[in-house]
Enzyme design. Structure first.
Site, PDB file in Angstrom:
ATOM      1  N   ARG A  34       0.832  -1.211   0.000  1.00 30.28           N
ATOM      2  CA  ARG A  34       0.000   0.000   0.000  1.00 30.28           C
ATOM      3  C   ARG A  34       0.863   1.256   0.000  1.00 30.28           C
ATOM      4  O   ARG A  34       0.703   2.136  -0.833  1.00 30.28           O
ATOM      5  CB  ARG A  34      -0.938  -0.024   1.207  1.00 30.28           C
ATOM      6  CG  ARG A  34      -1.775   1.215   1.346  1.00 30.28           C
ATOM      7  CD  ARG A  34      -2.704   1.121   2.528  1.00 30.28           C
ATOM      8  NE  ARG A  34      -1.977   0.953   3.786  1.00 30.28           N
ATOM      9  CZ  ARG A  34      -2.569   0.840   4.971  1.00 30.28           C
ATOM     10  NH1 ARG A  34      -3.875   0.865   5.064  1.00 30.28           N
ATOM     11  NH2 ARG A  34      -1.842   0.684   6.074  1.00 30.28           N
ATOM     12  N   LYS A  75      -1.986  -7.118   7.247  1.00 29.24           N
ATOM     13  CA  LYS A  75      -2.557  -7.211   8.586  1.00 29.24           C
ATOM     14  C   LYS A  75      -3.919  -7.904   8.502  1.00 29.24           C
ATOM     15  O   LYS A  75      -4.791  -7.467   7.745  1.00 29.24           O
ATOM     16  CB  LYS A  75      -2.713  -5.801   9.157  1.00 29.24           C
ATOM     17  CG  LYS A  75      -2.855  -5.764  10.637  1.00 29.24           C
ATOM     18  CD  LYS A  75      -2.699  -4.326  11.132  1.00 29.24           C
ATOM     19  CE  LYS A  75      -2.816  -4.277  12.627  1.00 29.24           C
ATOM     20  NZ  LYS A  75      -1.789  -5.089  13.295  1.00 29.24           N
ATOM     21  N   SER A 128       3.004 -20.974   8.770  1.00 33.18           N
ATOM     22  CA  SER A 128       3.561 -21.040  10.114  1.00 33.18           C
ATOM     23  C   SER A 128       5.075 -20.905  10.076  1.00 33.18           C
ATOM     24  O   SER A 128       5.716 -21.238   9.090  1.00 33.18           O
ATOM     25  CB  SER A 128       3.197 -22.391  10.734  1.00 33.18           C
ATOM     26  OG  SER A 128       3.895 -22.550  11.930  1.00 33.18           O
ATOM     27  N   LYS A 182      -4.358 -24.362  10.839  1.00 34.95           N
ATOM     28  CA  LYS A 182      -3.310 -23.467  11.360  1.00 34.95           C
ATOM     29  C   LYS A 182      -3.682 -23.001  12.768  1.00 34.95           C
ATOM     30  O   LYS A 182      -2.834 -22.913  13.660  1.00 34.95           O
ATOM     31  CB  LYS A 182      -3.129 -22.266  10.423  1.00 34.95           C
ATOM     32  CG  LYS A 182      -2.283 -21.115  10.974  1.00 34.95           C
ATOM     33  CD  LYS A 182      -0.837 -21.514  11.110  1.00 34.95           C
ATOM     34  CE  LYS A 182       0.144 -20.500  11.612  1.00 34.95           C
ATOM     35  NZ  LYS A 182      -0.184 -19.238  12.127  1.00 34.95           N
ATOM     36  N   HIS A 185      -3.054 -25.790  15.144  1.00 37.23           N
ATOM     37  CA  HIS A 185      -1.598 -25.854  15.312  1.00 37.23           C
ATOM     38  C   HIS A 185      -1.143 -24.854  16.389  1.00 37.23           C
ATOM     39  O   HIS A 185      -0.368 -25.188  17.274  1.00 37.23           O
ATOM     40  CB  HIS A 185      -0.924 -25.559  13.968  1.00 37.23           C
ATOM     41  CG  HIS A 185       0.497 -25.098  14.075  1.00 37.23           C
ATOM     42  ND1 HIS A 185       0.837 -23.814  14.442  1.00 37.23           N
ATOM     43  CD2 HIS A 185       1.664 -25.746  13.896  1.00 37.23           C
ATOM     44  CE1 HIS A 185       2.145 -23.709  14.481  1.00 37.23           C
ATOM     45  NE2 HIS A 185       2.675 -24.866  14.152  1.00 37.23           N
ATOM     46  N   ASN A 186      -1.661 -23.640  16.312  1.00 34.22           N
ATOM     47  CA  ASN A 186      -1.258 -22.633  17.298  1.00 34.22           C
ATOM     48  C   ASN A 186      -1.745 -23.002  18.697  1.00 34.22           C
ATOM     49  O   ASN A 186      -1.042 -22.760  19.681  1.00 34.22           O
ATOM     50  CB  ASN A 186      -1.800 -21.260  16.911  1.00 34.22           C
ATOM     51  CG  ASN A 186      -1.014 -20.635  15.782  1.00 34.22           C
ATOM     52  OD1 ASN A 186      -0.561 -21.336  14.891  1.00 34.22           O
ATOM     53  ND2 ASN A 186      -0.852 -19.337  15.798  1.00 34.22           N
ATOM     54  N   GLU A 189       0.529 -25.499  20.040  1.00 33.87           N
ATOM     55  CA  GLU A 189       1.772 -24.803  20.401  1.00 33.87           C
ATOM     56  C   GLU A 189       1.657 -24.203  21.820  1.00 33.87           C
ATOM     57  O   GLU A 189       2.594 -24.309  22.617  1.00 33.87           O
ATOM     58  CB  GLU A 189       2.018 -23.725  19.351  1.00 33.87           C
ATOM     59  CG  GLU A 189       3.182 -22.810  19.587  1.00 33.87           C
ATOM     60  CD  GLU A 189       3.225 -21.720  18.493  1.00 33.87           C
ATOM     61  OE1 GLU A 189       3.098 -22.040  17.296  1.00 33.87           O
ATOM     62  OE2 GLU A 189       3.366 -20.542  18.859  1.00 33.87           O
TER      63      GLU A 189
HETATM   64  P1  NDP Z   1       1.450  -6.731   9.780  1.00 36.35           P
HETATM   65  O1  NDP Z   1       0.471  -7.684  10.303  1.00 36.35           O
HETATM   66  O2  NDP Z   1       2.136  -5.806  10.711  1.00 36.35           O
HETATM   67  O3  NDP Z   1       0.748  -5.865   8.634  1.00 36.35           O
HETATM   68  C1  NDP Z   1       1.425  -4.832   7.976  1.00 36.35           C
HETATM   69  C2  NDP Z   1       1.191  -4.913   6.483  1.00 36.35           C
HETATM   70  O4  NDP Z   1      -0.210  -4.881   6.187  1.00 36.35           O
HETATM   71  C3  NDP Z   1       1.814  -3.737   5.761  1.00 36.35           C
HETATM   72  O5  NDP Z   1       2.301  -4.203   4.541  1.00 36.35           O
HETATM   73  C4  NDP Z   1       0.621  -2.817   5.583  1.00 36.35           C
HETATM   74  O6  NDP Z   1       0.776  -1.894   4.545  1.00 36.35           O
HETATM   75  C5  NDP Z   1      -0.451  -3.821   5.269  1.00 36.35           C
HETATM   76  N1  NDP Z   1      -1.797  -3.307   5.464  1.00 36.35           N
HETATM   77  C6  NDP Z   1      -2.433  -3.094   6.632  1.00 36.35           C
HETATM   78  N2  NDP Z   1      -3.667  -2.613   6.421  1.00 36.35           N
HETATM   79  C7  NDP Z   1      -3.815  -2.521   5.082  1.00 36.35           C
HETATM   80  C8  NDP Z   1      -4.863  -2.068   4.233  1.00 36.35           C
HETATM   81  N3  NDP Z   1      -6.023  -1.669   4.746  1.00 36.35           N
HETATM   82  N4  NDP Z   1      -4.655  -2.112   2.919  1.00 36.35           N
HETATM   83  C9  NDP Z   1      -3.498  -2.536   2.405  1.00 36.35           C
HETATM   84  N5  NDP Z   1      -2.469  -2.969   3.142  1.00 36.35           N
HETATM   85  C10 NDP Z   1      -2.621  -2.947   4.467  1.00 36.35           C
HETATM   86  O7  NDP Z   1       2.561  -7.499   8.902  1.00 36.35           O
HETATM   87  P2  NDP Z   1       3.331  -8.859   9.197  1.00 36.35           P
HETATM   88  O8  NDP Z   1       4.326  -8.985   8.100  1.00 36.35           O
HETATM   89  O9  NDP Z   1       3.787  -8.931  10.597  1.00 36.35           O
HETATM   90  O10 NDP Z   1       2.202  -9.974   9.023  1.00 36.35           O
HETATM   91  C11 NDP Z   1       1.516 -10.183   7.799  1.00 36.35           C
HETATM   92  C12 NDP Z   1       0.488 -11.290   8.005  1.00 36.35           C
HETATM   93  O11 NDP Z   1       1.149 -12.478   8.399  1.00 36.35           O
HETATM   94  C13 NDP Z   1      -0.541 -11.006   9.106  1.00 36.35           C
HETATM   95  O12 NDP Z   1      -1.785 -11.507   8.735  1.00 36.35           O
HETATM   96  C14 NDP Z   1      -0.018 -11.737  10.306  1.00 36.35           C
HETATM   97  O13 NDP Z   1      -1.033 -12.138  11.195  1.00 36.35           O
HETATM   98  C15 NDP Z   1       0.650 -12.917   9.664  1.00 36.35           C
HETATM   99  N6  NDP Z   1       1.793 -13.346  10.478  1.00 36.35           N
HETATM  100  C16 NDP Z   1       2.091 -14.598  10.572  1.00 36.35           C
HETATM  101  C17 NDP Z   1       3.131 -15.041  11.315  1.00 36.35           C
HETATM  102  C18 NDP Z   1       3.404 -16.433  11.338  1.00 36.35           C
HETATM  103  O14 NDP Z   1       4.218 -16.923  12.086  1.00 36.35           O
HETATM  104  N7  NDP Z   1       2.760 -17.153  10.493  1.00 36.35           N
HETATM  105  C19 NDP Z   1       3.991 -14.173  12.085  1.00 36.35           C
HETATM  106  C20 NDP Z   1       3.671 -12.856  11.895  1.00 36.35           C
HETATM  107  C21 NDP Z   1       2.591 -12.468  11.126  1.00 36.35           C
HETATM  108  P3  NDP Z   1       1.451  -0.460   4.829  1.00 36.35           P
HETATM  109  O15 NDP Z   1       2.918  -0.686   4.799  1.00 36.35           O
HETATM  110  O16 NDP Z   1       0.971   0.391   3.711  1.00 36.35           O
HETATM  111  O17 NDP Z   1       0.969   0.013   6.159  1.00 36.35           O
END
Ligand code: NDP
Length: 481
Positions: A34, A75, A128, A182, A185-186, A189
């Protein structure tokens, strides 16, 4: 159009996944975020990677070969909906949208239904393994249609973790099945971590071992049937000393455990499904109890037992082995409960889930990776319709071997006033399952007394009610449960 795969959302997870994809032979990765700043950072820091960067969603779509495939890593929640909305406007029927974020599976079911109407495929994929997993190889749990998995499977296989030669990815089931698994899984965990924490607490408070000594115990345990990533990192945490004070870091870290909520989702859904995931629930509750600082502060004067539990030098080895076996038995229960929840979810949402395949894809890339998962895979390979995991011969044998120790540890902890909620609830669950008669008959009698909820008899078909407020004779009743 140059890219064969795209990633939207370039925070830590998306960037790492995009780099992982770009590192595989033959991939060109379309990237979009974005705010363009993150896109620039990624492409400038990794000039070696095959990225095609776009600053608008329209250009992103144009940069992808058709049928297009894009993975959303934004997010979870409103962000995901916003991006899906934008993508469905620029994608065409036959294209594939993958949500790799931590979505709640019911959101995934809703999104899949809505996106399907446009002719575009929507796949919710649980990913994960955190940041490192995303970069080096996660465990991937995709749902969605079997048709989209034909395209997606090879791409995901190429970036997934590899365990014993097999990529840690499988088509879990349709629509929200991937995110559901998933979530479980959590939850598992959470249980795994809490059980390890209880073992540590007992080794310290009863065994009198110092953190570094407990680290050695865990390192040894990691050579045997408990071998797992979590046991391995636990040893590292326990061995760590604080640079400022020289004390073990575990004594410096405030004893309040946080959570992001996926364990809570597991328990909430298990409650809805009627599955007793008591080990997971206790783990979630233990974290909440730890965080209730005010309540804990006013409770430190509550009386405890007068006799502490200590073990002599001679008995220490036996005690450590007791704790190990209690941990192993409780872990078997937690996994058995987790797989029960998968069964119940599959039944309710009409998914055909191969539980052996699930345990195999958890062997690499994710936090609960462990040797143990091979035994689960074996159990389901031998009996795909296994009613309860802990009744598989391998696990029953392990429980038989562990149970005396398990009982000593739980009884000892209760006697000494040391909380071991996950150890004890797992043992109660085990005894509940194996009990020939449960006091549920009395509960049902109470329900019939105050609410005419009726009961069944052990000796006759039908549904009955006692006229409690009348002459207490029994009548045959319409089943109202
Ligand atoms: P975040 O959850 O912090 O999200 C930030 C990202 O989302 C940025 O790229 C941001 O864009 C974008 N974003 C937020 N709102 C919008 C919107 N309305 N429109 C467009 N883009 C948007 O990022 P993470 O990298 O930490 O996590 C990404 C996903 O992965 C999440 O769903 C999270 O729950 C999951 N996750 C999974 C993990 C795992 O172990 N599997 C660990 C961590 C996260 P901008 O830069 O423009 O703000």
């Amino acid at each position: 159009a140059q890219a064969n795969i795209g990633v939207i959302g370039l925070a830590v997870m998306g960037s790492n996944l995009a780099r992982n994809l770009a590192s595989r032979e033959g991939n060109t990765v379309a990237v979009y975020n974005r705010s363009a700043e993150k896109t620039h950072t990624l492409t400038s820091e990794h000039p070696e990677a095959n990225f095609v960067a776009s600053e608008t969603i329209e250009d992103f779509a144009k940069s992808l070969q058709t049928p297009r495939t894009a993975i959303i890593m934004v997010k979870a929640g409103a962000g995901t909906d916003a991006v899906i909305d934008q993508l469905t406007k620029v994608f065409e029927p036959g294209d594939i949208i993958v949500d790799g974020g931590n979505a709640l599976f019911t959101d995934t079911i809703r999104r899949e239904k809505a996106v399907k109407e446009t002719g575009i495929h929507f796949v919710g994929a649980g990913i994960s393994g955190g940041e490192e997993g995303a970069l080096k190889g996660p465990s991937i749990m995709p749902g969605g249609s079997a048709e989209s998995y034909e395209t997606l499977g090879p791409i995901l296989s190429s970036i997934a973790a590899v365990a014993e030669g097999e990529p840690c990815v499988t088509h879990v089931g349709t629509d929200g099945a991937g995110h559901f698994v998933k979530m479980i899984h959590n939850g598992i965990e959470y249980a795994d971590m809490q059980l390890i924490a209880e073992a540590y607490d007992l080794l310290r408070k009863v065994g009198g071992l110092e953190p570094a000594e407990i680290a050695d115990v865990f390192t040894e345990w990691n050579q045997g049937e408990l071998e797992s990533y979590l046991i391995e990192i636990t040893a590292e945490v326990l061995r760590q000393t604080d640079a400022k004070t020289g004390k073990p870091i575990v004594d410096i870290i405030v004893d309040e455990a946080g959570s992001k909520g996926t364990g809570v989702w597991t328990v909430q859904n298990a409650l809805d499904l009627g599955v007793p995931v008591s080990g997971i629930a206790e783990a979630v509750f233990a974290r909440s109890l730890s965080s209730h600082r005010e309540q804990r502060d006013v409770s430190t004067n509550l009386p405890g037992p007068s006799n502490p539990w200590t073990v002599s030098e001679d008995d220490k080895k036996g005690f450590i082995e007791d704790v190990r076996l209690a941990l192993y038995a409780s872990k078997i229960v937690a996994y058995s409960q987790g797989f029960d929840a998968i069964n119940a979810g599959a039944e309710k949402y009409d998914w055909n889930i191969d539980k052996g395949a699930i345990s195999k894809i958890w062997r690499g890339g994710c936090i609960i990776r462990a040797q143990f998962l091979n035994r689960i895979a074996d159990a389901y390979d031998e009996q795909p319709a296994l009613e309860a995991l802990l009744t598989a011969p391998y696990f029953t044998e392990a429980l038989v071997r562990a149970q005396e120790s398990w009982r000593r540890v739980v009884a000892g902890a209760a006697g000494a006033g040391i909380p071991a909620p996950a150890f004890s609830s797992s043992l109660s669950y085990y005894d509940g399952l194996r009990a020939e008669r449960l006091p549920a008959s009395l509960v049902q009698g109470q329900r019939d007394f105050f609410g005419a909820h009726t009961y069944k008899r052990v000796d006759t078909e039908g549904t009955f009610h006692t006229l409690w407020s009348g002459d207490r004779s029994e009548i045959e009743a319409v089943d109202t449960h």
